[in-house]
Each structure stands twice: as C-alpha cells, then as structure tokens.
Scaffold this motif. Structure first.
Motif, short mmCIF file in Angstrom:
data_model
loop_
_atom_site.label_atom_id
_atom_site.label_comp_id
_atom_site.label_asym_id
_atom_site.label_seq_id
_atom_site.Cartn_x
_atom_site.Cartn_y
_atom_site.Cartn_z
N PHE A 189 0.84 -1.20 0.00
CA PHE A 189 0.00 0.00 0.00
C PHE A 189 0.87 1.25 0.00
O PHE A 189 2.00 1.25 0.51
CB PHE A 189 -0.90 0.03 1.24
N GLY A 190 0.32 2.36 -0.52
CA GLY A 190 0.99 3.64 -0.46
C GLY A 190 2.35 3.64 -1.12
O GLY A 190 2.66 2.83 -1.99
N ASP A 191 3.19 4.60 -0.72
CA ASP A 191 4.56 4.64 -1.22
C ASP A 191 5.42 3.61 -0.51
O ASP A 191 6.43 3.15 -1.05
CB ASP A 191 5.14 6.04 -1.03
N ALA A 192 5.05 3.27 0.70
CA ALA A 192 5.71 2.17 1.44
C ALA A 192 4.79 1.79 2.58
O ALA A 192 4.08 2.63 3.14
CB ALA A 192 7.07 2.59 1.98
N SER A 193 4.78 0.52 2.92
CA SER A 193 3.92 0.06 4.02
C SER A 193 4.49 -1.23 4.58
O SER A 193 5.10 -2.02 3.86
CB SER A 193 2.48 -0.14 3.56
N PHE A 194 4.25 -1.42 5.88
CA PHE A 194 4.77 -2.59 6.58
C PHE A 194 3.77 -3.04 7.63
O PHE A 194 3.04 -2.22 8.21
CB PHE A 194 6.10 -2.25 7.27
N SER A 195 3.76 -4.34 7.89
CA SER A 195 2.96 -4.88 9.00
C SER A 195 3.89 -5.24 10.15
O SER A 195 5.06 -5.57 9.95
CB SER A 195 2.16 -6.10 8.56
N PHE A 196 3.33 -5.17 11.36
CA PHE A 196 4.09 -5.41 12.58
C PHE A 196 3.29 -6.33 13.48
O PHE A 196 2.16 -6.01 13.86
CB PHE A 196 4.36 -4.10 13.33
N ARG A 197 3.86 -7.47 13.82
CA ARG A 197 3.21 -8.43 14.71
C ARG A 197 3.65 -8.09 16.14
O ARG A 197 4.64 -8.59 16.65
CB ARG A 197 3.62 -9.86 14.34
N LEU A 198 2.88 -7.24 16.79
CA LEU A 198 3.28 -6.74 18.10
C LEU A 198 2.98 -7.73 19.21
O LEU A 198 3.70 -7.80 20.21
CB LEU A 198 2.60 -5.39 18.37
N LEU A 199 1.90 -8.46 19.08
CA LEU A 199 1.54 -9.57 19.95
C LEU A 199 1.14 -10.72 19.04
O LEU A 199 0.86 -10.51 17.86
CB LEU A 199 0.39 -9.18 20.88
N PRO A 200 1.11 -11.95 19.55
CA PRO A 200 0.83 -13.08 18.65
C PRO A 200 -0.40 -12.89 17.77
O PRO A 200 -0.38 -13.30 16.60
CB PRO A 200 0.67 -14.24 19.62
N ARG A 201 -1.44 -12.25 18.28
CA ARG A 201 -2.65 -12.07 17.48
C ARG A 201 -3.10 -10.62 17.42
O ARG A 201 -4.28 -10.33 17.23
CB ARG A 201 -3.76 -12.99 18.02
N VAL A 202 -2.13 -9.72 17.56
CA VAL A 202 -2.38 -8.29 17.39
C VAL A 202 -1.40 -7.76 16.35
O VAL A 202 -0.21 -7.60 16.62
CB VAL A 202 -2.23 -7.52 18.72
N TRP A 203 -1.93 -7.54 15.15
CA TRP A 203 -1.12 -7.07 14.03
C TRP A 203 -1.52 -5.63 13.70
O TRP A 203 -2.70 -5.31 13.59
CB TRP A 203 -1.33 -7.94 12.81
N LEU A 204 -0.51 -4.78 13.53
CA LEU A 204 -0.71 -3.42 13.08
C LEU A 204 0.06 -3.20 11.79
O LEU A 204 0.98 -3.96 11.48
CB LEU A 204 -0.23 -2.40 14.12
N ALA A 205 -0.33 -2.20 11.03
CA ALA A 205 0.39 -1.83 9.81
C ALA A 205 0.56 -0.32 9.78
O ALA A 205 -0.23 0.42 10.38
CB ALA A 205 -0.37 -2.30 8.57
N VAL A 206 1.59 0.13 9.09
CA VAL A 206 1.79 1.56 8.85
C VAL A 206 1.93 1.76 7.35
O VAL A 206 2.75 1.11 6.70
CB VAL A 206 3.03 2.10 9.58
N VAL A 207 1.10 2.68 6.83
CA VAL A 207 1.14 3.03 5.40
C VAL A 207 1.60 4.47 5.28
O VAL A 207 1.04 5.37 5.93
CB VAL A 207 -0.25 2.87 4.75
N LEU A 208 2.62 4.70 4.48
CA LEU A 208 3.18 6.04 4.29
C LEU A 208 2.93 6.53 2.87
O LEU A 208 3.17 5.80 1.90
CB LEU A 208 4.70 6.01 4.55
#
Length: 209
Positions: free
Chosen positions: A144-163
């Motif tokens: 997504f976007g110009d760059a984006s990454f997902s982060f597995r912060l807890l085993p079943r809590v995933w966040l992403a950042v789209v720039l």
C-alpha cells in the motif's frame, strides 16, 4: 503554582490494579490457547515488540524474560489486558483504520496526533528512513501507499503503517491500521496506546541510525 504532573503509575495504577484483580479468574490453559502463547509452571510467555515477557499467574506480575526486571506499567497493562480479552478469533486478514474500531471515532482526533501525524512529519520526505526504521522492528512489507509494513506486536495483534510521501499537490500522510479482528484481543483504549507506542518505536529507530 502549577500542579505536579502525574506519574504513569498514578495515571494508570487503577487500571493495572483492576486487571490484576480479574487475572486470577482466568483458566490458564484455555487462555494460552486463545492468546496464542505458551504457558507452563504458572507462567505465560508472551512476545511483545520482539521482547519476551513472563506473566505470572495468578498474581499478574509481568517481567522481562531476559533480566527478570519488572516491565513498565503500560506494558504490564497491555499484556494483562491481552490475556484477559483474547477469545481465539482468527485474524481477519483485512486492515481497518482506528476510527473503525469500537468507539474509535471519539478517540480518532487524539489518535491522529499520537500516531499518524507524528509519522507523517518524521518520514513524509524520507522514504529510506522509514524503510530502515520499519525493518529494524522486524516488519513485513505490504503493497500500500509509497511504502507500508505490517508489525506483529503480539501473537494475534497485528498493526500496519502506510506512508504516502509529500509531493507537489499533497502533503505527506501516514496511517496506522489494525487487523480487523484486533478488538477480540485488546480494548480500543489500549489499541490507541499501542499505535502510539509503535509510532514512538519507529521514530526512535530512525534517530538511532
């Protein structure tokens, strides 16, 4: 005279005490299965932001596995709430904005300042810095976007950042997104804190390069 700022312990102490009161009511084996963590000898082993924590049952004491030091109060609350809330729901495999979480619309303006605007200001003209910071946190690249990454912060809590980088027409923007099932694992208030923590870790990683 200005009032003395409240410490994190004063601010969040009641929430921690409430979680610790509820914690003994969990069934440890069932909870571990629902949360996707290991449990043995009275201890949950919970990976969080790439660090392993030990959560003792039934006391709710939270320490870092590496040095046995007590975790900061925000981490203690987040991990206890994760174990208390987890219901085993599968990941939704879709991303949603903070405002689409239960009750999130009312917190959205504050969340923008806590997470999205900070990220846009820091990385909106520096794609390389964003990619390096995200990579240092063990992320996975998205499309997504110009760059984006997902982060597995807890085993079943995933966040992403789209720039989205700034250009001649539009200012930079960034969006912290959440897996659509995340409310099965943490309350919305905690997810606001978690999004801010992720933004802070990315900014810290960029400054250390």
């Amino acid at each position: 005279m200005q009032p003395k700022p409240r410490s994190p312990e004063e601010t969040y102490g009641p929430a921690l005490e409430k979680a610790q009161r509820e914690f003994p009511g969990l069934d440890p084996t069932d909870t571990a299965a629902r949360a996707g963590v290991a449990y043995e000898d009275g201890t949950y082993k919970v990976p969080f932001f790439g660090t392993r924590y030990l959560v003792r049952w039934p006391t709710g004491i939270v320490t870092r596995a590496a040095d046995q030091q007590e975790a900061d109060i925000a981490t203690r609350i987040l991990l206890l709430h994760y174990l208390l809330t987890a219901d085993g729901a599968p990941l939704a495999d879709k991303w949603i904005a903070f405002r689409n979480l239960p009750g999130g619309l009312g917190y959205d303006a504050a969340f923008q300042g806590r997470a999205n605007l900070r990220l846009a200001h820091a990385f909106g003209k520096d794609l390389t810095a964003f990619e390096a910071a995200a990579g240092s946190l063990g992320s996975e690249r998205l499309d997504f976007g110009d760059a984006s990454f997902s982060f597995r912060l807890l085993p079943r809590v995933w966040l992403a950042v789209v720039l989205y980088l700034a250009d001649e027409e539009f200012s930079a923007s960034a969006n912290v997104l959440f897996d659509g099932a995340v409310s099965h694992y943490l309350p919305t208030e905690d997810l606001a804190v978690l999004g801010g923590m992720l933004a802070g870790r990315l900014l810290k990683a960029a400054r250390s390069k």
